[in-house]
Design a protein around this motif. Structure first.
Motif, PDB file in Angstrom:
ATOM      1  N   LYS A   2       0.846  -1.201   0.000  1.00 57.03           N
ATOM      2  CA  LYS A   2       0.000   0.000   0.000  1.00 57.03           C
ATOM      3  C   LYS A   2       0.883   1.253   0.000  1.00 57.03           C
ATOM      4  O   LYS A   2       1.990   1.234   0.498  1.00 57.03           O
ATOM      5  N   GLN A   3       0.329   2.322  -0.500  1.00 57.07           N
ATOM      6  CA  GLN A   3       1.122   3.555  -0.605  1.00 57.07           C
ATOM      7  C   GLN A   3       0.909   4.497   0.588  1.00 57.07           C
ATOM      8  O   GLN A   3       1.507   5.562   0.637  1.00 57.07           O
ATOM      9  N   THR A   4       0.081   4.054   1.531  1.00 54.69           N
ATOM     10  CA  THR A   4      -0.252   4.926   2.659  1.00 54.69           C
ATOM     11  C   THR A   4       0.974   5.272   3.496  1.00 54.69           C
ATOM     12  O   THR A   4       1.744   4.396   3.863  1.00 54.69           O
ATOM     13  N   GLN A   5       1.152   6.527   3.799  1.00 55.08           N
ATOM     14  CA  GLN A   5       2.255   6.931   4.663  1.00 55.08           C
ATOM     15  C   GLN A   5       1.727   7.697   5.860  1.00 55.08           C
ATOM     16  O   GLN A   5       0.773   8.444   5.746  1.00 55.08           O
ATOM     17  N   LEU A   6       2.406   7.507   6.968  1.00 51.39           N
ATOM     18  CA  LEU A   6       2.016   8.242   8.173  1.00 51.39           C
ATOM     19  C   LEU A   6       2.842   9.516   8.245  1.00 51.39           C
ATOM     20  O   LEU A   6       3.952   9.583   7.727  1.00 51.39           O
ATOM     21  N   ARG A   7       2.284  10.533   8.920  1.00 50.04           N
ATOM     22  CA  ARG A   7       3.045  11.746   9.194  1.00 50.04           C
ATOM     23  C   ARG A   7       3.082  11.944  10.699  1.00 50.04           C
ATOM     24  O   ARG A   7       2.276  11.377  11.416  1.00 50.04           O
ATOM     25  N   GLU A   8       4.030  12.738  11.180  1.00 54.40           N
ATOM     26  CA  GLU A   8       4.178  12.844  12.641  1.00 54.40           C
ATOM     27  C   GLU A   8       3.696  14.181  13.194  1.00 54.40           C
ATOM     28  O   GLU A   8       3.879  15.224  12.580  1.00 54.40           O
ATOM     29  N   VAL A   9       3.073  14.095  14.364  1.00 51.11           N
ATOM     30  CA  VAL A   9       2.785  15.289  15.155  1.00 51.11           C
ATOM     31  C   VAL A   9       3.545  15.106  16.465  1.00 51.11           C
ATOM     32  O   VAL A   9       3.300  14.133  17.194  1.00 51.11           O
ATOM     33  N   GLU A  10       4.461  15.985  16.753  1.00 54.02           N
ATOM     34  CA  GLU A  10       5.305  15.880  17.957  1.00 54.02           C
ATOM     35  C   GLU A  10       5.850  14.467  18.148  1.00 54.02           C
ATOM     36  O   GLU A  10       5.785  13.897  19.242  1.00 54.02           O
ATOM     37  N   GLY A  11       6.330  13.888  17.054  1.00 53.62           N
ATOM     38  CA  GLY A  11       6.951  12.567  17.125  1.00 53.62           C
ATOM     39  C   GLY A  11       5.983  11.399  17.123  1.00 53.62           C
ATOM     40  O   GLY A  11       6.410  10.251  17.185  1.00 53.62           O
ATOM     41  N   VAL A  12       4.685  11.662  17.068  1.00 54.84           N
ATOM     42  CA  VAL A  12       3.688  10.590  17.051  1.00 54.84           C
ATOM     43  C   VAL A  12       3.147  10.420  15.627  1.00 54.84           C
ATOM     44  O   VAL A  12       2.513  11.332  15.096  1.00 54.84           O
ATOM     45  N   PRO A  13       3.421   9.247  15.001  1.00 54.78           N
ATOM     46  CA  PRO A  13       2.917   9.030  13.645  1.00 54.78           C
ATOM     47  C   PRO A  13       1.385   8.935  13.640  1.00 54.78           C
ATOM     48  O   PRO A  13       0.789   8.295  14.516  1.00 54.78           O
ATOM     49  N   LEU A  14       0.786   9.612  12.669  1.00 53.87           N
ATOM     50  CA  LEU A  14      -0.675   9.599  12.528  1.00 53.87           C
ATOM     51  C   LEU A  14      -1.014   9.550  11.039  1.00 53.87           C
ATOM     52  O   LEU A  14      -0.194   9.880  10.193  1.00 53.87           O
ATOM     53  N   GLN A  15      -2.251   9.163  10.733  1.00 54.08           N
ATOM     54  CA  GLN A  15      -2.692   9.201   9.342  1.00 54.08           C
ATOM     55  C   GLN A  15      -2.662  10.645   8.851  1.00 54.08           C
ATOM     56  O   GLN A  15      -2.993  11.572   9.600  1.00 54.08           O
ATOM     57  N   ALA A  16      -2.313  10.806   7.566  1.00 57.23           N
ATOM     58  CA  ALA A  16      -2.132  12.151   7.002  1.00 57.23           C
ATOM     59  C   ALA A  16      -3.388  13.010   7.162  1.00 57.23           C
ATOM     60  O   ALA A  16      -3.295  14.203   7.487  1.00 57.23           O
ATOM     61  N   ALA A  17      -4.569  12.412   6.975  1.00 55.76           N
ATOM     62  CA  ALA A  17      -5.812  13.187   7.063  1.00 55.76           C
ATOM     63  C   ALA A  17      -6.003  13.767   8.473  1.00 55.76           C
ATOM     64  O   ALA A  17      -6.563  14.852   8.640  1.00 55.76           O
ATOM     65  N   ILE A  18      -5.527  13.046   9.477  1.00 50.98           N
ATOM     66  CA  ILE A  18      -5.624  13.530  10.860  1.00 50.98           C
ATOM     67  C   ILE A  18      -4.693  14.723  11.046  1.00 50.98           C
ATOM     68  O   ILE A  18      -5.066  15.739  11.637  1.00 50.98           O
ATOM     69  N   VAL A  19      -3.485  14.594  10.507  1.00 53.97           N
ATOM     70  CA  VAL A  19      -2.508  15.685  10.628  1.00 53.97           C
ATOM     71  C   VAL A  19      -3.016  16.932   9.893  1.00 53.97           C
ATOM     72  O   VAL A  19      -2.888  18.050  10.397  1.00 53.97           O
ATOM     73  N   ASP A  20      -3.618  16.709   8.735  1.00 54.39           N
ATOM     74  CA  ASP A  20      -4.188  17.846   7.980  1.00 54.39           C
ATOM     75  C   ASP A  20      -5.259  18.578   8.771  1.00 54.39           C
ATOM     76  O   ASP A  20      -5.493  19.762   8.572  1.00 54.39           O
ATOM     77  N   ASN A  21      -5.942  17.848   9.653  1.00 55.37           N
ATOM     78  CA  ASN A  21      -7.060  18.425  10.400  1.00 55.37           C
ATOM     79  C   ASN A  21      -6.668  18.786  11.834  1.00 55.37           C
ATOM     80  O   ASN A  21      -7.520  18.999  12.689  1.00 55.37           O
ATOM     81  N   TRP A  22      -5.366  18.840  12.098  1.00 57.96           N
ATOM     82  CA  TRP A  22      -4.878  18.935  13.477  1.00 57.96           C
ATOM     83  C   TRP A  22      -5.390  20.166  14.231  1.00 57.96           C
ATOM     84  O   TRP A  22      -5.705  20.089  15.421  1.00 57.96           O
ATOM     85  N   GLY A  23      -5.486  21.283  13.542  1.00 57.62           N
ATOM     86  CA  GLY A  23      -5.961  22.514  14.189  1.00 57.62           C
ATOM     87  C   GLY A  23      -7.366  22.343  14.745  1.00 57.62           C
ATOM     88  O   GLY A  23      -7.653  22.710  15.891  1.00 57.62           O
ATOM     89  N   GLN A  24      -8.229  21.752  13.948  1.00 59.13           N
ATOM     90  CA  GLN A  24      -9.619  21.536  14.385  1.00 59.13           C
ATOM     91  C   GLN A  24      -9.669  20.570  15.582  1.00 59.13           C
ATOM     92  O   GLN A  24     -10.424  20.777  16.527  1.00 59.13           O
ATOM     93  N   ILE A  25      -8.828  19.545  15.535  1.00 58.69           N
ATOM     94  CA  ILE A  25      -8.817  18.551  16.621  1.00 58.69           C
ATOM     95  C   ILE A  25      -8.353  19.207  17.925  1.00 58.69           C
ATOM     96  O   ILE A  25      -8.976  19.040  18.981  1.00 58.69           O
ATOM     97  N   GLN A  26      -7.263  19.963  17.864  1.00 58.84           N
ATOM     98  CA  GLN A  26      -6.711  20.556  19.082  1.00 58.84           C
ATOM     99  C   GLN A  26      -7.631  21.602  19.706  1.00 58.84           C
ATOM    100  O   GLN A  26      -7.605  21.811  20.909  1.00 58.84           O
TER     101      GLN A  26
END
Ligand code: A3P
Length: 289
Positions: A2-26
């Motif tokens: 699969k081509q799915t890649q995780l991205r990190e928030v403060e060293g914690v890997p997360l799905q890219a869509a979650i990272v893209d929406n991080w402002g709303q989550i926080q």
């Protein structure tokens, strides 16, 4: 793969869509009567959610089915555009809300602490958790390919899986005990004495249930019962998201499946690492290594 890649928030890997929406989550606005179900992935999230649902509905199976259809317990960090995000789903819910998260404490939206919300944490022994996550990543098409078991072993130990390190997760949530309203449960205890643990959850939710209702909840939340429920077993989820011909979502539901996966050498290496990583916590698991 699969081509799915995780991205990190403060060293914690997360799905890219979650990272893209991080402002709303926080900036999520919790409410004082929110109950947040918190788990590291593959620790019994679906199980405890069903238990909580059954308690909320006084053991009424049909009402629970309806609640499931309405996705009553969104993950606050869930994001799959163009569908409404977990935050948006939660905002549309009536109170008291029951929400879910896999986030470690340090990434939790601050509003949950500020509002002194109730947290229900379920921890599962790390070895079974790792095995469960490995099979989940094999079949889940929106998470990275786990590689071979040997490769996954390293990835997991290093916390390079979605939602980060198991060690950081369990220790972080254990550490807030005493300062916040948190019921900390273990998967293995629910398995061993479901009635006792379900009673604890009901008490925590401020619900008094009759013995007959408790017995019914025990039956209805058994692995066998839940496995056959199409609203729970994800049989309606398309193959492009979960390919259950590779591994079923409701896989085994047992304690100790790790013994069929870990080699003797892996087990020794893991135990050594475990001791080091768990040296700075009073959290202890009552299971055999
Ligand atoms: P296995 O892969 O070991 O079978 P989550 O819901 O957090 O993703 O966790 C999934 C794990 O919980 C899976 O573990 C699944 O089988 C198990 N599980 C789900 N419902 C269960 C139940 N009623 N009793 C025991 N285990 C259950």
């Amino acid at each position: 793969g699969k081509q799915t890649q995780l991205r990190e928030v403060e060293g914690v890997p997360l799905q890219a869509a979650i990272v893209d929406n991080w402002g709303q989550i926080q900036s999520f606005e919790a409410k004082p009567d929110d109950l947040l179900i918190c788990t590291y992935p593959k620790s019994g999230t679906t199980w405890i959610q069903e238990i909580v649902d059954m308690i909320e509905q006084n053991g009424d199976v049909e009402k629970c089915q309806r609640a499931l259809i309405q996705h009553r317990h969104p993950f606050i960090e869930w994001a799959r555009p163009p569908q409404p995000s977990g935050v948006e789903k939660a905002q549309a819910m009536p109170s008291p809300r029951i929400l879910r998260t896999h986030l470690p404490t340090r990434l939790l939206p601050p509003s949950f602490w500020e509002n002194n919300c109730k947290f229900l944490y379920v921890a599962r022994n790390v070895k079974d958790c790792m095995v469960s996550y490995y099979h989940f990543q094999r079949m889940n098409q929106v998470l990275p390919d786990p590689g071979t078991w040997e490769e996954y072993f390293e990835t997991f130990i290093n916390g390079k899986v979605a939602w980060g390190s198991w060690f950081e997760h369990v220790k972080g949530w254990w550490e807030v005990k005493g300062r916040y309203q948190i019921l900390f449960l273990f998967y293995e205890d629910i398995k061993k004495d479901p009635k006792c643990e379900i009673r604890k959850v009901a008490q925590f939710m401020g619900k008094h249930l009759d013995e007959t209702v408790l017995d019914k909840i025990v039956q209805e939340t058994s692995f066998e019962k839940m496995k056959d429920n199409p609203m729970i077993n994800r049989s309606t989820v398309p193959k492009s998201i979960m390919d259950q011909s590779i591994s079923p979502f409701m896989r085994k539901g047992t304690v100790g499946d790790w013994k069929h996966h870990f080699t003797v050498a892996q087990n020794e290496r893991f135990n050594e690492d475990y001791k080091k990583k768990m040296a700075d916590t009073s959290l202890a698991f009552h299971f055999q290594f």
